[in-house]
Motif scaffolding. Sequence first.
Motif, PDB file in Angstrom:
ATOM      1  N   ARG A 134      27.006 194.524 -34.106  1.00  0.00           N
ATOM      2  CA  ARG A 134      28.347 194.572 -34.692  1.00  0.00           C
ATOM      3  C   ARG A 134      28.832 193.193 -35.143  1.00  0.00           C
ATOM      4  O   ARG A 134      29.430 193.053 -36.193  1.00  0.00           O
ATOM      5  CB  ARG A 134      29.323 195.162 -33.680  1.00  0.00           C
ATOM      6  CG  ARG A 134      30.742 195.336 -34.211  1.00  0.00           C
ATOM      7  CD  ARG A 134      31.639 196.026 -33.208  1.00  0.00           C
ATOM      8  NE  ARG A 134      31.193 197.395 -33.009  1.00  0.00           N
ATOM      9  CZ  ARG A 134      31.239 198.045 -31.856  1.00  0.00           C
ATOM     10  NH1 ARG A 134      31.741 197.472 -30.770  1.00  0.00           N
ATOM     11  NH2 ARG A 134      30.807 199.280 -31.759  1.00  0.00           N
ATOM     12  N   TYR A 135      28.573 192.150 -34.347  1.00  0.00           N
ATOM     13  CA  TYR A 135      29.177 190.846 -34.603  1.00  0.00           C
ATOM     14  C   TYR A 135      28.196 189.726 -34.952  1.00  0.00           C
ATOM     15  O   TYR A 135      28.605 188.695 -35.465  1.00  0.00           O
ATOM     16  CB  TYR A 135      30.000 190.390 -33.390  1.00  0.00           C
ATOM     17  CG  TYR A 135      31.082 191.366 -33.015  1.00  0.00           C
ATOM     18  CD1 TYR A 135      32.193 191.551 -33.832  1.00  0.00           C
ATOM     19  CD2 TYR A 135      30.993 192.113 -31.855  1.00  0.00           C
ATOM     20  CE1 TYR A 135      33.194 192.444 -33.491  1.00  0.00           C
ATOM     21  CE2 TYR A 135      31.993 193.010 -31.503  1.00  0.00           C
ATOM     22  CZ  TYR A 135      33.084 193.171 -32.323  1.00  0.00           C
ATOM     23  OH  TYR A 135      34.066 194.066 -31.983  1.00  0.00           O
ATOM     24  N   MET A 163      36.711 189.864 -33.223  1.00  0.00           N
ATOM     25  CA  MET A 163      36.167 190.810 -32.239  1.00  0.00           C
ATOM     26  C   MET A 163      37.283 191.528 -31.521  1.00  0.00           C
ATOM     27  O   MET A 163      38.361 190.983 -31.353  1.00  0.00           O
ATOM     28  CB  MET A 163      35.388 190.059 -31.151  1.00  0.00           C
ATOM     29  CG  MET A 163      34.047 189.627 -31.481  1.00  0.00           C
ATOM     30  SD  MET A 163      33.301 188.984 -29.933  1.00  0.00           S
ATOM     31  CE  MET A 163      31.720 188.555 -30.551  1.00  0.00           C
ATOM     32  N   ARG A 164      36.956 192.712 -31.066  1.00  0.00           N
ATOM     33  CA  ARG A 164      37.890 193.439 -30.209  1.00  0.00           C
ATOM     34  C   ARG A 164      37.851 192.826 -28.811  1.00  0.00           C
ATOM     35  O   ARG A 164      36.796 192.381 -28.348  1.00  0.00           O
ATOM     36  CB  ARG A 164      37.506 194.912 -30.134  1.00  0.00           C
ATOM     37  CG  ARG A 164      37.532 195.609 -31.480  1.00  0.00           C
ATOM     38  CD  ARG A 164      37.164 197.064 -31.415  1.00  0.00           C
ATOM     39  NE  ARG A 164      36.026 197.304 -30.531  1.00  0.00           N
ATOM     40  CZ  ARG A 164      35.642 198.498 -30.130  1.00  0.00           C
ATOM     41  NH1 ARG A 164      36.296 199.569 -30.511  1.00  0.00           N
ATOM     42  NH2 ARG A 164      34.612 198.636 -29.344  1.00  0.00           N
ATOM     43  N   ASN A 165      38.998 192.796 -28.160  1.00  0.00           N
ATOM     44  CA  ASN A 165      39.072 192.241 -26.800  1.00  0.00           C
ATOM     45  C   ASN A 165      38.117 192.945 -25.843  1.00  0.00           C
ATOM     46  O   ASN A 165      37.520 192.302 -24.976  1.00  0.00           O
ATOM     47  CB  ASN A 165      40.492 192.333 -26.256  1.00  0.00           C
ATOM     48  CG  ASN A 165      41.441 191.381 -26.937  1.00  0.00           C
ATOM     49  OD1 ASN A 165      41.032 190.533 -27.722  1.00  0.00           O
ATOM     50  ND2 ASN A 165      42.720 191.516 -26.656  1.00  0.00           N
ATOM     51  N   VAL A 166      37.974 194.252 -25.989  1.00  0.00           N
ATOM     52  CA  VAL A 166      37.094 195.004 -25.095  1.00  0.00           C
ATOM     53  C   VAL A 166      35.649 194.518 -25.216  1.00  0.00           C
ATOM     54  O   VAL A 166      34.895 194.543 -24.242  1.00  0.00           O
ATOM     55  CB  VAL A 166      37.209 196.534 -25.327  1.00  0.00           C
ATOM     56  CG1 VAL A 166      36.607 196.946 -26.664  1.00  0.00           C
ATOM     57  CG2 VAL A 166      36.568 197.301 -24.186  1.00  0.00           C
ATOM     58  N   ASP A 167      35.274 194.031 -26.390  1.00  0.00           N
ATOM     59  CA  ASP A 167      33.918 193.505 -26.532  1.00  0.00           C
ATOM     60  C   ASP A 167      33.762 192.165 -25.816  1.00  0.00           C
ATOM     61  O   ASP A 167      32.668 191.828 -25.366  1.00  0.00           O
ATOM     62  CB  ASP A 167      33.529 193.424 -28.010  1.00  0.00           C
ATOM     63  CG  ASP A 167      33.298 194.812 -28.593  1.00  0.00           C
ATOM     64  OD1 ASP A 167      32.774 195.681 -27.867  1.00  0.00           O
ATOM     65  OD2 ASP A 167      33.664 195.035 -29.756  1.00  0.00           O
ATOM     66  N   ARG A 207      32.881 193.268 -22.425  1.00  0.00           N
ATOM     67  CA  ARG A 207      31.474 193.684 -22.388  1.00  0.00           C
ATOM     68  C   ARG A 207      30.539 192.483 -22.352  1.00  0.00           C
ATOM     69  O   ARG A 207      29.606 192.440 -21.556  1.00  0.00           O
ATOM     70  CB  ARG A 207      31.170 194.564 -23.601  1.00  0.00           C
ATOM     71  CG  ARG A 207      31.845 195.898 -23.541  1.00  0.00           C
ATOM     72  CD  ARG A 207      31.611 196.715 -24.799  1.00  0.00           C
ATOM     73  NE  ARG A 207      32.172 198.036 -24.635  1.00  0.00           N
ATOM     74  CZ  ARG A 207      32.947 198.623 -25.530  1.00  0.00           C
ATOM     75  NH1 ARG A 207      33.236 198.030 -26.669  1.00  0.00           N
ATOM     76  NH2 ARG A 207      33.432 199.830 -25.290  1.00  0.00           N
ATOM     77  N   ARG A 216      38.972 188.817 -21.879  1.00  0.00           N
ATOM     78  CA  ARG A 216      39.721 189.449 -22.973  1.00  0.00           C
ATOM     79  C   ARG A 216      40.161 188.471 -24.047  1.00  0.00           C
ATOM     80  O   ARG A 216      40.305 188.849 -25.204  1.00  0.00           O
ATOM     81  CB  ARG A 216      40.940 190.188 -22.431  1.00  0.00           C
ATOM     82  CG  ARG A 216      40.577 191.429 -21.656  1.00  0.00           C
ATOM     83  CD  ARG A 216      41.768 192.080 -21.047  1.00  0.00           C
ATOM     84  NE  ARG A 216      43.002 191.699 -21.720  1.00  0.00           N
ATOM     85  CZ  ARG A 216      44.123 192.355 -21.662  1.00  0.00           C
ATOM     86  NH1 ARG A 216      44.193 193.435 -20.951  1.00  0.00           N
ATOM     87  NH2 ARG A 216      45.190 191.935 -22.280  1.00  0.00           N
ATOM     88  N   THR A 217      40.410 187.230 -23.695  1.00  0.00           N
ATOM     89  CA  THR A 217      40.892 186.280 -24.693  1.00  0.00           C
ATOM     90  C   THR A 217      39.773 185.404 -25.262  1.00  0.00           C
ATOM     91  O   THR A 217      40.017 184.642 -26.194  1.00  0.00           O
ATOM     92  CB  THR A 217      42.008 185.380 -24.123  1.00  0.00           C
ATOM     93  OG1 THR A 217      41.512 184.686 -22.982  1.00  0.00           O
ATOM     94  CG2 THR A 217      43.224 186.198 -23.747  1.00  0.00           C
ATOM     95  N   THR A 252      37.566 186.256 -27.150  1.00  0.00           N
ATOM     96  CA  THR A 252      37.262 186.729 -28.504  1.00  0.00           C
ATOM     97  C   THR A 252      38.250 186.210 -29.543  1.00  0.00           C
ATOM     98  O   THR A 252      38.077 186.463 -30.739  1.00  0.00           O
ATOM     99  CB  THR A 252      37.284 188.268 -28.554  1.00  0.00           C
ATOM    100  OG1 THR A 252      38.585 188.726 -28.175  1.00  0.00           O
ATOM    101  CG2 THR A 252      36.229 188.863 -27.638  1.00  0.00           C
ATOM    102  N   HIS A 253      39.265 185.475 -29.112  1.00  0.00           N
ATOM    103  CA  HIS A 253      40.316 185.001 -30.020  1.00  0.00           C
ATOM    104  C   HIS A 253      39.725 184.303 -31.246  1.00  0.00           C
ATOM    105  O   HIS A 253      38.851 183.471 -31.126  1.00  0.00           O
ATOM    106  CB  HIS A 253      41.253 184.041 -29.279  1.00  0.00           C
ATOM    107  CG  HIS A 253      42.309 183.462 -30.159  1.00  0.00           C
ATOM    108  ND1 HIS A 253      43.349 184.219 -30.649  1.00  0.00           N
ATOM    109  CD2 HIS A 253      42.453 182.224 -30.677  1.00  0.00           C
ATOM    110  CE1 HIS A 253      44.105 183.450 -31.416  1.00  0.00           C
ATOM    111  NE2 HIS A 253      43.578 182.234 -31.443  1.00  0.00           N
TER     112      HIS A 253
END
Length: 109
Positions: free
Chosen positions: A55-56, A84-88, A91, A76-77, A79-80
Amino acid sequence: MPDNDALYDVRERTKNPEHASVDDIVELILERAQHPRTEHQDGHLDEMMATVVDRYGTDPVRTVIQRILVDHYPFRTATHDLGMRNVDGIRIGTAAGQFLTELNAQDDG
C-alpha cells in the motif's frame, strides 16, 4: 519529541552493537512480506506487513519504524505527514516491535 513509555532495544537508540538495527528490522519485514510464513504463530504479522508495504512502499514503512523504535513516537502518530492511516502505524509498530524482539533473541541465543 513525542512522549511514549515504551523504550526499545534497537541499536540506533541504545548504541549497543548487539541490538538489531532499524535496517535489520526493515530487511526482515520486507523478507517476511515477500515470503509470509504460513505455519507460524506470527504468520499473520507477515501477511499484514505485506499489505502495508504494498500500500505505501518501503520508505514510509521505514520512516514509521524509525519514528517508533528510535524517536519515541506513539504508534498512531508515527504516520504523520506520510499519507498513511493511523491504524497502519499501529500495525507497523506492532510488527516492528515483535520482529525486533525476535532479532535480539536470535543474537542472544
